[in-house]
Design a protein around this motif. Sequence first.
Motif: not given
Length: 342
Positions: A238-242, A263-287
């Motif tokens: 899980v790769y998270g950025v601001t 091997f699988t991966f997911a990306t996430t962006v924390a900024a509220e104005g992001s248009t990325h399909p996954r938002r928030g911190y990395v922990t929100a995307h750990v299943e």
Amino acid sequence: MTHSIALNFEDGVTRFIDARDGETIADASYRLGINIPLDCRDGACGTCKCRVESGRYDGGFYIEDALTEEEAAEGLALACQVRPKTDLVVAIPAASTACKTRPQSFEVALRSVARLSETSIAFALDAPTDLAFLPGQYVSVRVPGTEQRRAYSFSSAPGAEALSFLVRDIPGGLMSTWLREAATPGAMLEITGPSGSFYLRDVQRPLLLLAGGTGLAPFLSMLGRLAGSGCAQPVHLVYGVTNDADLVEISRLEDYAARIPGFTFATTVAAEGSTHPRRGYVTAHVEPAHLNGGDVDIYLCGPPPMVDAVRGWLAGQGVTPAAFHYEKFSPSAPIDAPRRAA
């Protein structure tokens, strides 16, 4: 036949030595002038007790007072008795300076500089033939024209023909400014290392990799190693950025996903104005499946607030992973503000 032994000292310095066929860790170290803790050489005193973190070996003969069965089962061994059967990674419970050794320094040529985004720069150096490192480790780089040093994790795998690194482009940053405004191919840089206790151990169970910003670099190195050696366990990153612009090296991750089974991966962006399909911190995307009921090795690299947040989140989940390796870093910290790894 010889086997490579990575001696990882408690101050983070790593030195690689070659052990001849049938030679013990202690004998190989002393032959090369590295005085690891040692006293009796007979497996009787326990002075040379160390931890073998990777590889296979013959533990030799020793008495219970020097090494108990429980300690041996946990990977502890006596350097005066261990004879490698494969390459080894060995944690030495002493500082490198106390063992009369120090980090190696190299003068290397700059190969290339590439802007990956408005916030990230990659650069590559010629790889010295005698520089070895563990995937996940770093070197210190002297900023040209100054006495300042910066620490950068390898994003290339061990054995690659070039050493590659990721840098966050910080306004006014010494290294990023030089890379942006003055760097030319062929320029010589001084690097010192390798260093760091954040590196890939033997993969014996599923892996969960958590990266924040340019903390992706050591994971690219680890994935490069796994792509070359193979991996029988599932690996999820899980790769998270601001901000959106901070997401880089996605094509390399996609390439590794094609080359490394499981091997699988997911990306996430924390900024509220992001248009990325996954938002928030990395922990929100750990299943839950990624935690595997605690039977998982977790590797985490990111800025201190991220590391602290993940540790708190794991505690809140009631999950104690089989192993938890992490490294805290500051994108602009000088080398005299050392990284913290555990």
